[in-house]
Design a protein around this motif. Structure first.
Motif, PDB file in Angstrom:
ATOM      1  N   ILE A 273       0.849  -1.208   0.000  1.00 44.37           N
ATOM      2  CA  ILE A 273       0.000   0.000   0.000  1.00 44.37           C
ATOM      3  C   ILE A 273       0.881   1.254   0.000  1.00 44.37           C
ATOM      4  N   GLU A 274       1.923   1.239   0.823  1.00 48.21           N
ATOM      5  CA  GLU A 274       2.851   2.384   0.882  1.00 48.21           C
ATOM      6  C   GLU A 274       3.397   2.704  -0.504  1.00 48.21           C
ATOM      7  N   ASP A 275       3.839   1.662  -1.219  1.00 53.33           N
ATOM      8  CA  ASP A 275       4.435   1.933  -2.522  1.00 53.33           C
ATOM      9  C   ASP A 275       3.376   2.397  -3.526  1.00 53.33           C
ATOM     10  N   CYS A 276       2.158   1.860  -3.426  1.00 53.79           N
ATOM     11  CA  CYS A 276       1.076   2.325  -4.325  1.00 53.79           C
ATOM     12  C   CYS A 276       0.807   3.809  -4.087  1.00 53.79           C
ATOM     13  N   ILE A 277       0.806   4.223  -2.825  1.00 55.59           N
ATOM     14  CA  ILE A 277       0.577   5.643  -2.515  1.00 55.59           C
ATOM     15  C   ILE A 277       1.700   6.481  -3.129  1.00 55.59           C
ATOM     16  N   GLN A 278       2.934   5.981  -2.998  1.00 55.91           N
ATOM     17  CA  GLN A 278       4.066   6.746  -3.560  1.00 55.91           C
ATOM     18  C   GLN A 278       3.975   6.851  -5.083  1.00 55.91           C
ATOM     19  N   LEU A 279       3.451   5.789  -5.729  1.00 51.80           N
ATOM     20  CA  LEU A 279       3.268   5.858  -7.185  1.00 51.80           C
ATOM     21  C   LEU A 279       2.256   6.945  -7.541  1.00 51.80           C
ATOM     22  N   CYS A 280       1.180   7.031  -6.757  1.00 51.94           N
ATOM     23  CA  CYS A 280       0.168   8.076  -6.991  1.00 51.94           C
ATOM     24  C   CYS A 280       0.772   9.461  -6.753  1.00 51.94           C
ATOM     25  N   GLU A 281       1.537   9.578  -5.660  1.00 50.13           N
ATOM     26  CA  GLU A 281       2.129  10.884  -5.318  1.00 50.13           C
ATOM     27  C   GLU A 281       3.112  11.343  -6.396  1.00 50.13           C
ATOM     28  N   ALA A 282       3.836  10.380  -6.972  1.00 52.63           N
ATOM     29  CA  ALA A 282       4.879  10.740  -7.939  1.00 52.63           C
ATOM     30  C   ALA A 282       4.303  11.420  -9.174  1.00 52.63           C
ATOM     31  N   VAL A 283       3.056  11.130  -9.510  1.00 54.38           N
ATOM     32  CA  VAL A 283       2.489  11.749 -10.731  1.00 54.38           C
ATOM     33  C   VAL A 283       1.644  12.988 -10.403  1.00 54.38           C
ATOM     34  N   GLU A 284       1.596  13.376  -9.129  1.00 52.46           N
ATOM     35  CA  GLU A 284       0.808  14.565  -8.765  1.00 52.46           C
ATOM     36  C   GLU A 284       1.260  15.828  -9.513  1.00 52.46           C
ATOM     37  N   LEU A 301      -5.631   7.706   1.134  1.00 54.93           N
ATOM     38  CA  LEU A 301      -5.081   6.357   1.370  1.00 54.93           C
ATOM     39  C   LEU A 301      -4.036   6.387   2.479  1.00 54.93           C
ATOM     40  N   ARG A 302      -3.230   7.462   2.497  1.00 51.71           N
ATOM     41  CA  ARG A 302      -2.173   7.519   3.520  1.00 51.71           C
ATOM     42  C   ARG A 302      -2.773   7.601   4.921  1.00 51.71           C
ATOM     43  N   GLU A 303      -3.848   8.359   5.040  1.00 47.13           N
ATOM     44  CA  GLU A 303      -4.495   8.457   6.351  1.00 47.13           C
ATOM     45  C   GLU A 303      -4.995   7.073   6.798  1.00 47.13           C
ATOM     46  N   GLU A 304      -5.594   6.349   5.854  1.00 45.50           N
ATOM     47  CA  GLU A 304      -6.108   5.008   6.198  1.00 45.50           C
ATOM     48  C   GLU A 304      -4.961   4.044   6.493  1.00 45.50           C
ATOM     49  N   LEU A 305      -3.861   4.186   5.751  1.00 48.19           N
ATOM     50  CA  LEU A 305      -2.704   3.314   5.999  1.00 48.19           C
ATOM     51  C   LEU A 305      -2.134   3.584   7.389  1.00 48.19           C
ATOM     52  N   GLU A 306      -2.031   4.854   7.752  1.00 47.20           N
ATOM     53  CA  GLU A 306      -1.476   5.169   9.079  1.00 47.20           C
ATOM     54  C   GLU A 306      -2.377   4.601  10.182  1.00 47.20           C
ATOM     55  N   ASP A 307      -3.708   4.717  10.000  1.00 46.42           N
ATOM     56  CA  ASP A 307      -4.637   4.140  10.983  1.00 46.42           C
ATOM     57  C   ASP A 307      -4.435   2.623  11.073  1.00 46.42           C
ATOM     58  N   ALA A 308      -4.307   1.975   9.891  1.00 45.18           N
ATOM     59  CA  ALA A 308      -4.127   0.516   9.870  1.00 45.18           C
ATOM     60  C   ALA A 308      -2.826   0.139  10.565  1.00 45.18           C
ATOM     61  N   GLY A 337      -6.207  -5.174   5.638  1.00 43.32           N
ATOM     62  CA  GLY A 337      -4.996  -5.162   4.822  1.00 43.32           C
ATOM     63  C   GLY A 337      -5.288  -5.593   3.391  1.00 43.32           C
ATOM     64  N   SER A 338      -6.118  -6.634   3.217  1.00 37.04           N
ATOM     65  CA  SER A 338      -6.474  -7.101   1.868  1.00 37.04           C
ATOM     66  C   SER A 338      -7.300  -6.054   1.134  1.00 37.04           C
ATOM     67  N   GLU A 339      -8.302  -5.533   1.818  1.00 32.60           N
ATOM     68  CA  GLU A 339      -9.208  -4.592   1.139  1.00 32.60           C
ATOM     69  C   GLU A 339      -8.495  -3.296   0.762  1.00 32.60           C
ATOM     70  N   LEU A 340      -7.646  -2.822   1.679  1.00 31.87           N
ATOM     71  CA  LEU A 340      -6.916  -1.580   1.385  1.00 31.87           C
ATOM     72  C   LEU A 340      -5.857  -1.813   0.297  1.00 31.87           C
ATOM     73  N   SER A 341      -5.274  -3.012   0.262  1.00 33.56           N
ATOM     74  CA  SER A 341      -4.304  -3.340  -0.806  1.00 33.56           C
ATOM     75  C   SER A 341      -4.980  -3.247  -2.172  1.00 33.56           C
ATOM     76  N   LEU A 342      -6.170  -3.818  -2.278  1.00 34.62           N
ATOM     77  CA  LEU A 342      -6.883  -3.789  -3.563  1.00 34.62           C
ATOM     78  C   LEU A 342      -7.211  -2.351  -3.963  1.00 34.62           C
ATOM     79  N   ARG A 343      -7.664  -1.559  -3.002  1.00 32.13           N
ATOM     80  CA  ARG A 343      -8.016  -0.170  -3.319  1.00 32.13           C
ATOM     81  C   ARG A 343      -6.783   0.641  -3.705  1.00 32.13           C
ATOM     82  N   ALA A 344      -5.680   0.435  -2.962  1.00 29.39           N
ATOM     83  CA  ALA A 344      -4.463   1.214  -3.227  1.00 29.39           C
ATOM     84  C   ALA A 344      -3.877   0.840  -4.592  1.00 29.39           C
ATOM     85  N   ALA A 345      -3.902  -0.447  -4.926  1.00 29.74           N
ATOM     86  CA  ALA A 345      -3.342  -0.870  -6.218  1.00 29.74           C
ATOM     87  C   ALA A 345      -4.233  -0.380  -7.359  1.00 29.74           C
ATOM     88  N   ASN A 346      -5.529  -0.391  -7.137  1.00 26.67           N
ATOM     89  CA  ASN A 346      -6.458   0.141  -8.138  1.00 26.67           C
ATOM     90  C   ASN A 346      -6.190   1.640  -8.338  1.00 26.67           C
TER      91      ASN A 346
END
Ligand code: FAD
Length: 393
Positions: A273-284, A301-308, A337-346
């Protein structure tokens, strides 16, 4: 390159030798977790990152796993090996997170190796604690776990596939399993089998892939996780010495290991999830003006990841809590973890657009890895079934 090319020995692996680990143990190195994490980051940067694409295509990176082991990756959770004298699931998760950010196939193999160590650490088997455990903990020996089928059996999803006859000093195992990872010649895995007799019972032991009667076959080609050394296992009269038993009686032992087993998987998810967020951030800088119309923006996503992460850290500190409420929270954290992984990768796919759709783009690899988090036992459907049964009890 496919998996066959990368193997140390071609499949099927059938060798007559019976490797029984020698008593010469490797000493636990006193360490603080932070310096280990720096060493692990260096291995990821220098040894793993150049191989990530090759691993995705089927290369089994035994040398990287050994380097990760030497850097302390597999010993973090083990009171007997980490030099700190306490069980530290959180430190193991931090290590797995770092690896999974770069390559979740390797992150999954870190989990497999971590739980192989966990099985011995949590057992009463002093022989394996003195011989095999130090080698697995430092990566000198490699291995994994064949517990998907038993976990589904215990959750009432399918029958147990391996059976055994008991002799005075051994169990003779027979059966087949469709897939077990982080394997090759002379690797180890935890296995549960049904022992026949007047009073049938289930037992767990550590088994070596090179024992007579073991056969490893590459029967499937997957859409991801191809470099994870995953094989179908066939057992024909495999003799497992009783010295290698870790759980007998099984149920109290499983109660002790289950929360750790499940929680440890969340390190794959948080890293991905962390790396998916970084991929999104890189194209901002280029696409924020239009990506702002997408769901699951990187800041959300980062807020949800930090909570998780906070939730998982709290659960990790209480890993032997025997209550049903605690186990429910562990299963819910794994599901999250599974559900957030799917959302972050999407989100990574949608945010990176065509550049994420290229053949070697990280985003499309993350998407395939995320589906593995969701289907590896306990899969989303398995977790929801267990939670449903708990709610009904
Ligand atoms: C790349 C990869 C690595 C894995 N590594 C491990 C591991 O290290 N250890 C481990 O114990 N498990 C491993 N598994 C199994 C995994 O944990 C799940 O059990 C598997 O993904 C199926 O889970 P499911 O709950 O979705 O079951 P389903 O897919 O719904 O399947 C139900 C049952 O049918 C079996 N099945 C489905 N398709 C086939 C097939 N083509 N051939 C034979 N049987 C089949 C499944 O194994 C399962 O028992 C791995 C799976 C994959 C894809």
């Amino acid at each position: 390159m496919n998996r066959v090319d990368s193997m140390t020995a071609p499949a099927p692996i059938v060798t007559p030798a019976t490797p029984v680990v020698s008593p010469g143990t490797l000493p636990a190195t006193p360490t603080d977790g932070a310096s280990d994490l720096d060493a692990i980051r260096a291995v990821v940067r220098d040894s793993l990152a150049p191989l990530t694409l090759k691993i995705d295509e089927g290369y089994y990176p035994a040398e990287v796993l050994r380097a990760l082991g030497a850097a302390g990756t597999f010993r973090q959770h083990l009171a007997s090996q980490n030099g700190r004298g306490t069980v530290d699931i959180q430190a193991a998760l931090s290590a797995m997170d770092i690896v999974s950010q770069e390559c979740m196939s390797t992150g999954f193999m870190v989990w497999a190796q971590d739980v192989a160590c966990w099985y011995i650490e949590m057992s009463g088997n002093d022989f394996l604690k003195e011989t095999l455990l130090p080698k697995l903990a430092c990566g000198a020996a490699l291995g994994g776990t064949a517990l998907s089928n038993p976990m589904k059996y215990l959750a009432g999803i399918e029958p147990l596939l391996i059976s055994a006859e008991e002799t005075e000093d051994a169990f003779i195992m027979n059966g087949t399993l469709p897939w077990v990872s982080n394997l090759g010649a002379d690797h180890w895995f935890g296995s549960i089998y049904k022992v026949s007799g007047d009073e049938p019972r289930d037992v767990m032991a550590m088994v070596n892939t090179s024992w007579p009667g073991m056969e490893l076959k590459q029967l499937a080609k997957f859409c991801g996780m191809e470099g994870t050394g995953t094989y179908a296992l066939s057992f024909t009269d495999v003799r497992v010495p009783k010295t290698h038993v870790v759980g007998d009686p099984l149920l109290p032992y499983l109660k002790k290991i289950k929360a750790g087993f499940v929680l440890l998987q969340t390190g794959m998810a948080t890293g991905l999830i962390e790396d998916c967020i970084q991929l999104c951030e890189a194209v901002e800088p280029r696409f924020a003006h239009v990506n702002c119309y997408l769901d699951d923006r990187p800041d959300e996503l980062r807020e949800e990841l930090e909570d998780a992460r906070e939730l998982i850290e709290a659960l990790s500190a209480d890993v032997f809590n025997p209550s049903t409420d605690f186990m429910r929270s562990v299963l819910e954290a794994r599901l999250l973890g599974s559900e957030l992984s799917l959302r972050a990768a999407n989100a990574a796919m949608l945010h990176t657009g065509a550049s994420g759709y290229l053949h070697d783009a990280p985003a499309q690899r993350k998407l395939r890895e995320a589906y593995f988090v969701a289907i590896v036992t306990p899969a989303i459907k398995h977790l929801r079934k267990e939670l449903d049964v708990m709610a009904a009890a």
